[in-house]
Design a protein around this motif. Structure first.
Motif, PDB file in Angstrom:
ATOM      1  N   PHE A 128      22.461  27.211   3.881  1.00  0.00           N
ATOM      2  CA  PHE A 128      23.170  26.809   2.667  1.00  0.00           C
ATOM      3  C   PHE A 128      23.877  27.977   2.011  1.00  0.00           C
ATOM      4  CE2 PHE A 128      20.963  22.942   3.397  1.00  0.00           C
ATOM      5  CZ  PHE A 128      21.891  22.020   2.965  1.00  0.00           C
ATOM      6  N   ALA A 129      23.356  29.179   2.199  1.00  0.00           N
ATOM      7  CA  ALA A 129      24.057  30.342   1.657  1.00  0.00           C
ATOM      8  C   ALA A 129      25.446  30.432   2.279  1.00  0.00           C
ATOM      9  CB  ALA A 129      23.263  31.609   1.943  1.00  0.00           C
ATOM     10  N   LEU A 138      27.315  28.014   3.003  1.00  0.00           N
ATOM     11  CA  LEU A 138      28.150  26.881   2.592  1.00  0.00           C
ATOM     12  C   LEU A 138      28.753  27.057   1.203  1.00  0.00           C
ATOM     13  CD1 LEU A 138      26.416  23.586   3.709  1.00  0.00           C
ATOM     14  CD2 LEU A 138      28.427  24.714   4.651  1.00  0.00           C
ATOM     15  N   ALA A 139      28.847  28.273   0.714  1.00  0.00           N
ATOM     16  CA  ALA A 139      29.349  28.502  -0.642  1.00  0.00           C
ATOM     17  C   ALA A 139      30.606  27.686  -0.917  1.00  0.00           C
ATOM     18  CB  ALA A 139      29.645  29.985  -0.825  1.00  0.00           C
ATOM     19  N   THR A 140      30.607  26.975  -2.015  1.00  0.00           N
ATOM     20  CA  THR A 140      31.772  26.155  -2.354  1.00  0.00           C
ATOM     21  C   THR A 140      32.456  26.649  -3.627  1.00  0.00           C
ATOM     22  OG1 THR A 140      30.231  24.614  -3.385  1.00  0.00           O
ATOM     23  CG2 THR A 140      31.075  24.009  -1.227  1.00  0.00           C
ATOM     24  N   ARG A 148      22.576  21.896  -3.286  1.00  0.00           N
ATOM     25  CA  ARG A 148      22.665  21.928  -1.821  1.00  0.00           C
ATOM     26  C   ARG A 148      23.330  20.667  -1.284  1.00  0.00           C
ATOM     27  NH1 ARG A 148      17.196  24.194   1.172  1.00  0.00           N
ATOM     28  NH2 ARG A 148      17.468  26.363   0.530  1.00  0.00           N
ATOM     29  N   LYS A 195      27.008  20.970  -1.690  1.00  0.00           N
ATOM     30  CA  LYS A 195      27.608  21.886  -0.717  1.00  0.00           C
ATOM     31  C   LYS A 195      27.764  21.207   0.636  1.00  0.00           C
ATOM     32  CE  LYS A 195      26.138  26.428  -2.383  1.00  0.00           C
ATOM     33  NZ  LYS A 195      25.441  27.683  -1.968  1.00  0.00           N
TER      34      LYS A 195
END
Lengths: 412, 412
Positions: free
Chosen positions: A13-14, A16-18, B277, B280
């Motif tokens: 998830f790190a 997947l920064a949006t 999460r 994302k």
């Protein structure tokens, strides 16, 4: 290049920064750039170039009627097969065959919640943890993020789109072959390319097909913007190649060009076994594209006479004005888009980071753009504009962008 | 129990078989059961119990109007934040707080393409390759398939729902604790349970919360059918527990009970970091719930006076008739559902396999049901009915099902 080996979930998830993802800008404050500001805030109508403005370019007239009709039809339209209603797929197969020149089997087609849905399903049907995938650099931000989330190894292949005199897309074919030799069993690219708007030449398309077949590679070709072709563009559909890849998924959809994004509709067609996988996955990811919304696809490729031609001409006029403004700025590199509604200028050296400049544009110029780092590991000095906007507002906003470049450039 | 260790992609898709998935039946021929047939084909209106009939129970009157309004609003409704329009989340947070008794933060809420979308995002936000997840057995088919696709290790926990005299759901709490001790960091369950329609008692809900907090486990609670509560049901919302799990996602949606499935809308709320999460991930899976469709959520929990009560009473009447028919058959075990519209009788020993019997029902009785193997490793002699159907047609179809059981039972 080694993004991962079966990463743990927090790592995944790190990645997947949006924070800079298009459409999410309003979630992120810009207060942190106050200390960097030079000059005053600029007046003018705010423009959000992170996506098209469906108020400036509204959907075709039939869309609302069709969704109303769908609700009246009821259960048969609400609960389609997971791959989408058979009758709608049949209609689309015929129209897409006419458009692309390829034979298209409605049973090897799936309707998805947006082209984003199709892209996720296609990639997740081809790669898992540890698998290698080649992607073009630059390319659509999700082309980087989906494989990373799946734990795949990303092999970027340079798209040298802005070399002087370039008229093809500039794909590094030797680099592509090297990636295939190194084990990439999937190649994902968009045509026209997002963010640059360049299209692949006939020679490039033929070479991609030949390499894919030689190395047994699956190709995922995202043609979302392929209807919006400007004068002089000679577009080549990979699916219509005489020696098209044996394993190929083509993605299209009426999302942007036709201003139907709000319905979340995408279409993928190609190799039957891959479409079957995509459907199996869709069954646990979202079940199906919205049943009622699916019916809106009946208006696709069936717009009123002249509707599409008018839309293309309007976009070409905006493109020409914005490109001319950027060309007037010393040190800005920009290639004229051949299709789609994206423009990806590379800025001169600035006194701020690219991310801060994007925040400053929002804070001082009322302009939202997407930073190049979302699309590339190389072209981080680029910023992407979706110029499907009100024409006058877009030109005024670009004037402010140019003034901002002048304020922050290192060589001023 | 060890479904996988970072499986290769073909394995992963082999596990996603959708041959018996609800809604896909028409893709699969039934010719192969011709040789097994006893007796003639039965006359009568076909009934598809694999999902609710939205023609028998239409959507609330406001739905079509709201989606039309959304299209008129245009861009602001088409391009919401990935987590969904802020104003709609705020409205829903208030209504869901009233319904559940929990405090609900609209910023810790996400709108998704159907509850299926929420379920995928929630599970994929918690488990990856090799991670252990506890799930109830039986439970919704995707609760098995999503973790399997993600390469997670599934630890089933028995739901002994049909023990004589049972009034709670019958969750094996010692088994749940054992799964947590063995390393499961996520527990996923539906309440009311799909396929059985049983609800969890206050003591069970309290025990789940206590165990989750003791072992630091995230709980994903799918309450899709929690509005459709029958007389005498005392429903307990895990999110409203004084000591609710620190890490909790609750999933709801207006899909089935309100016959809004055709819009593909789901809602998840709970622990903020998990919702982040999920957003994302949604950004690369489907971007957002259909922008225009989101607006239909404004009609949710705001139906006309008496609309929901009438819907519940109608379902209760169908339930009572179908349960009475099944109870008249010797050797059929069935527990009366407390909520939702699913009925999960366990059949007596038959001369055919369960899968063949399901195909025979379709071929000879015009009845589509879902086999127990989709929901359970234990209760494979069960078949699931969604009885949200035309009342008379459902009763006539159940008469045919009973006649079919009589034809094929081993002890006839």
């Amino acid at each position: 290049m080694d993004l991962t080996e079966t990463p743990d979930i927090a790592d995944r998830f790190a990645r997947l920064a949006t924070d800079h993802a298009p459409g999410q800008e309003n979630r992120h404050p810009v207060d942190d750039v106050a200390r960097l500001m030079r000059g005053e805030t600029m007046a003018g109508r705010p423009v959000d170039f992170s996506h098209g403005d469906v108020d400036a370019f509204p959907p075709p007239p039939d869309a609302a009627r069709l969704v109303g009709e769908a609700i009246t039809i009821g259960g048969a339209q609400a609960y389609t097969e997971y791959r989408g209603a058979g009758a709608i797929r049949e209609t689309l197969a015929g129209r897409l065959a006419t458009f692309t020149g390829a034979r298209i089997d409605p049973e090897a087609m799936i309707l998805t919640p947006g082209t984003q849905g199709a892209l996720f399903l296609a990639v997740a049907s081809c790669v898992g943890p540890g698998d290698a995938i080649a992607i073009a650099d630059p390319d659509y931000f999700a082309n980087w993020k989906i494989p990373a989330f799946l734990g795949a190894r990303i092999m970027p292949v340079t798209l040298d789109y802005d070399a002087p005199g370039r008229s093809d897309a500039g794909l590094d074919l030797a680099g592509l072959e090297a990636a295939f030799r190194a084990g990439a069993k999937t190649f994902l690219f968009s045509n026209p390319n997002n963010p640059t708007g360049v299209t692949f030449s006939g020679a490039e398309i033929t070479a991609i097909a030949a390499l894919a077949n030689r190395f047994g590679v699956t190709v995922i070709c995202d043609q979302l913007y392929s209807r919006l072709q400007y004068r002089g563009t000679d577009f080549h559909h990979l699916c219509a190649e005489p020696d098209a890849p044996d394993s190929l998924v083509t993605i299209m959809g009426p999302s942007k060009t036709e201003s139907l994004s709000g319905f979340r509709l995408g279409v993928a067609f190609g190799t039957r076994s891959l479409i079957e996988r995509m459907e199996k996955l869709q069954a646990i990811v979202s079940l199906r594209a919205g049943g009622y919304a699916q019916r809106v696809l009946l208006s696709w490729f069936a717009e009123p006479e002249g509707w599409m031609a008018g839309r293309i001409a309007a976009h070409e006029a905006i493109r020409d004005d914005l490109v001319a403004q950027l060309r007037d700025m010393a040190g800005v590199r920009v290639r004229t888009p051949q299709a789609g509604s994206y423009l990806f200028p590379e800025l001169p050296a600035l006194d701020t980071s690219s991310g801060d400049f994007v925040r400053l544009l929002r804070a001082q110029a009322g302009v939202i753009v997407t930073p190049g780092s979302e699309f590339s590991r190389r072209k981080t000095a680029g910023i992407r504009f979706n110029y499907s906007q009100d024409h006058a507002a877009a030109v005024a906003a670009m004037t402010r962008v140019c003034a901002m470049i002048a304020r922050y450039r290192s060589d001023r």
